[in-house]
Design a protein around this motif. Structure first.
Motif, PDB file in Angstrom:
ATOM      1  N   GLU A 192       0.824  -1.207   0.000  1.00  0.00           N
ATOM      2  CA  GLU A 192       0.000   0.000   0.000  1.00  0.00           C
ATOM      3  C   GLU A 192       0.861   1.261   0.000  1.00  0.00           C
ATOM      4  N   ARG A 193       1.897   1.264   0.842  1.00  0.00           N
ATOM      5  CA  ARG A 193       2.771   2.430   0.894  1.00  0.00           C
ATOM      6  C   ARG A 193       3.564   2.575  -0.406  1.00  0.00           C
ATOM      7  N   LEU A 194       3.980   1.447  -0.972  1.00  0.00           N
ATOM      8  CA  LEU A 194       4.732   1.485  -2.221  1.00  0.00           C
ATOM      9  C   LEU A 194       3.920   2.120  -3.340  1.00  0.00           C
ATOM     10  N   GLU A 195       2.682   1.668  -3.519  1.00  0.00           N
ATOM     11  CA  GLU A 195       1.844   2.237  -4.574  1.00  0.00           C
ATOM     12  C   GLU A 195       1.569   3.709  -4.320  1.00  0.00           C
ATOM     13  N   ARG A 196       1.356   4.074  -3.056  1.00  0.00           N
ATOM     14  CA  ARG A 196       1.079   5.475  -2.731  1.00  0.00           C
ATOM     15  C   ARG A 196       2.273   6.376  -3.068  1.00  0.00           C
ATOM     16  N   ARG A 197       3.499   5.874  -2.834  1.00  0.00           N
ATOM     17  CA  ARG A 197       4.691   6.670  -3.094  1.00  0.00           C
ATOM     18  C   ARG A 197       5.046   6.715  -4.587  1.00  0.00           C
ATOM     19  N   LEU A 198       4.840   5.596  -5.283  1.00  0.00           N
ATOM     20  CA  LEU A 198       5.263   5.529  -6.677  1.00  0.00           C
ATOM     21  C   LEU A 198       4.200   5.985  -7.662  1.00  0.00           C
ATOM     22  N   TRP A 199       2.935   6.015  -7.231  1.00  0.00           N
ATOM     23  CA  TRP A 199       1.858   6.390  -8.154  1.00  0.00           C
ATOM     24  C   TRP A 199       2.101   7.744  -8.813  1.00  0.00           C
ATOM     25  N   PRO A 200       2.443   8.822  -8.064  1.00  0.00           N
ATOM     26  CA  PRO A 200       2.681  10.099  -8.743  1.00  0.00           C
ATOM     27  C   PRO A 200       3.911  10.077  -9.640  1.00  0.00           C
ATOM     28  N   PRO A 208      -8.928   3.939  -3.571  1.00  0.00           N
ATOM     29  CA  PRO A 208      -8.160   5.138  -3.925  1.00  0.00           C
ATOM     30  C   PRO A 208      -6.712   5.042  -3.459  1.00  0.00           C
ATOM     31  N   ILE A 209      -5.839   5.769  -4.130  1.00  0.00           N
ATOM     32  CA  ILE A 209      -4.432   5.781  -3.762  1.00  0.00           C
ATOM     33  C   ILE A 209      -4.234   6.476  -2.413  1.00  0.00           C
ATOM     34  N   TYR A 210      -4.882   7.628  -2.248  1.00  0.00           N
ATOM     35  CA  TYR A 210      -4.744   8.400  -1.017  1.00  0.00           C
ATOM     36  C   TYR A 210      -6.057   8.358  -0.241  1.00  0.00           C
ATOM     37  N   GLU A 211      -5.940   8.288   1.075  1.00  0.00           N
ATOM     38  CA  GLU A 211      -7.104   8.068   1.935  1.00  0.00           C
ATOM     39  C   GLU A 211      -7.555   9.334   2.682  1.00  0.00           C
ATOM     40  N   ASP A 212      -7.258  10.497   2.162  1.00  0.00           N
ATOM     41  CA  ASP A 212      -7.719  11.723   2.817  1.00  0.00           C
ATOM     42  C   ASP A 212      -9.243  11.747   2.859  1.00  0.00           C
ATOM     43  N   GLY A 213      -9.823  12.200   3.989  1.00  0.00           N
ATOM     44  CA  GLY A 213     -11.273  12.207   4.161  1.00  0.00           C
ATOM     45  C   GLY A 213     -11.970  13.236   3.286  1.00  0.00           C
ATOM     46  N   LEU A 214     -13.298  13.101   3.184  1.00  0.00           N
ATOM     47  CA  LEU A 214     -14.103  14.043   2.400  1.00  0.00           C
ATOM     48  C   LEU A 214     -14.413  15.292   3.202  1.00  0.00           C
ATOM     49  N   ASP A 215     -14.688  16.376   2.488  1.00  0.00           N
ATOM     50  CA  ASP A 215     -15.153  17.593   3.144  1.00  0.00           C
ATOM     51  C   ASP A 215     -16.631  17.459   3.480  1.00  0.00           C
ATOM     52  N   ALA A 216     -17.127  18.352   4.313  1.00  0.00           N
ATOM     53  CA  ALA A 216     -18.510  18.271   4.804  1.00  0.00           C
ATOM     54  C   ALA A 216     -19.522  18.419   3.674  1.00  0.00           C
ATOM     55  N   LYS A 217     -19.201  19.252   2.660  1.00  0.00           N
ATOM     56  CA  LYS A 217     -20.154  19.474   1.571  1.00  0.00           C
ATOM     57  C   LYS A 217     -20.367  18.190   0.771  1.00  0.00           C
TER      58      LYS A 217
END
Length: 376
Positions: free
Chosen positions: A43-51, A341-350
């Motif tokens: 998981e970390r490998l794909e997250r780092r190499l994807w960009p 998804p590659i990155y797991e940042d949460g959604l905004d309230a909207k």
């Protein structure tokens, strides 16, 4: 063919230092394959190499495959890791002949279905055109739904195909339409945007079609052994427009209203919150990895609905079978899981609020017994 280095636009092995130890690189039909050993979690490998790969125009996945003798291709035992980089594209490569062929066949099949709803005598081929209002309405609600997904895929740079319409000789002339998502989802925001765009765009088209149909003249009741029950959204639109849903004297609403019913039924099914369905994408984006809990409950809820209809409502067998069938489908969807998804940042309230509203609109498209077979 085998190369010691990837082609010029591919990332060099040095770009993976501390992440992936490269032992061999091959190039095959534009696809890059880096064989070696991961030095961090997958998981970390794909997250780092994807960009790194995305900047060079590639989608990348970490996988493993059987070890093979380089000369004979025979498996030699064990497996080895490989980073597979595939050229990404968000445009249309040439004329989409397959999409056009399936669209043409679906136009024909929906014209046949529409002509039957209008009571046309199909022994005369020219009467086939009598079904054009129904065919246009059905193709519009299905096409707008899928184009909503496609447009947001292009916006977020995710590789996706144009819509494929699926012809089928049934009472609506089609099994719907789909697009193929070939690219990785960058983050939960893009997963949500792409997932929600289809149902919302399709619902707008569905409401327009339904309202237009309510203002069109009723038609004689067709000799088709099936009746359809209206979901709450149809009732709401009829009340707002002041148009009737029932007529006396053997007449029924214009088939264009039925095309709106199709759009609502498709919207509800797509918003079932599991797996690769639109609802599964929304839940995955909204609650993250906790989506597995929701996905596990969905099949149980559908089997429970089928049991309620059978034992309490004593509904017709077709309604019970419909939800048992979808219970089985959702078991498979839950096992396959949604897009990750590659990155797991949460959604905004909207976006979270929009997701809740979308599921609410989907609930207005639901009726426990969508249709009933009329026995002779």
């Amino acid at each position: 063919m085998d190369d010691s280095e990837p082609r010029a636009e591919g990332p060099p092995p040095e770009a993976f230092a501390g992440l992936f130890r490269v032992a061999e690189v091959t190039v095959d039909d534009g696809q890059l394959r880096y064989y070696g050993e991961p030095l961090v979690s997958g998981e970390r490998l794909e997250r780092r190499l994807w960009p790194v790969f995305r900047d060079r125009g590639y989608e990348v996945r970490l996988t493993n495959e059987p070890r093979r003798d380089p000369l004979t291709g025979v498996e030699t035992g064990g497996r080895r890791y490989v980073l597979v980089a595939t050229p990404r594209s968000t445009g249309i490569d040439g004329i989409p002949w397959t999409n056009l062929l399936f669209a043409a066949l679906t136009v024909l099949s929906t014209l046949v279905a529409g002509s039957r709803w209008y009571g046309a005598d199909l022994s005369d081929p020219t009467n086939l055109l009598a079904g054009w209002p129904f065919a246009l309405a059905v193709l519009s609600v299905l096409g707008v739904h899928e184009l909503g997904h496609y447009a947001l895929s292009r916006y977020h740079g995710v590789d996706a195909s144009l819509p494929y319409f699926i012809p089928l000789p049934n009472v609506i002339g089609t099994m719907g339409a789909v697009i193929r998502m070939r690219g990785r989802m960058p983050d939960r925001k893009s997963l949500f945007d792409i997932g929600v765009a289809g149902p919302l765009a399709g619902l707008v088209a569905t409401c327009v079609v339904t309202v237009v149909g309510l203002y069109l003249d009723p038609v004689p009741e067709p000799a088709i052994p099936i009746t359809f029950n209206y979901p709450p959204l149809v009732q709401i639109l009829a009340d707002l427009t002041g148009q009737p849903l029932t007529y006396s004297g053997g007449e029924v609403v214009n088939p264009v209203v039925f095309a709106g019913w199709v759009g609502m039924f498709v919207t509800f099914l797509n918003l079932i919150p599991v797996g690769q369905l639109d609802g599964g994408h929304l839940v995955r984006a909204m609650v993250g990895k906790r989506h597995e809990t929701v996905g596990a409950l969905v099949p149980a809820a559908l089997f429970g609905l089928a049991a309620y209809l059978y034992y309490v409502r004593e509904a017709a067998f077709n309604a019970v079978f419909l939800w048992v069938l979808w219970g089985v489908f959702t078991l498979g969807f839950a096992y396959a899981g949604p897009a990750t998804p590659i990155y797991e940042d949460g959604l905004d309230a909207k976006r979270t609020a929009l997701g809740i509203v979308t599921f609410g609109l989907g609930a207005l498209c639901f009726t426990p017994v969508p249709f009933e077979l009329v026995m002779p």
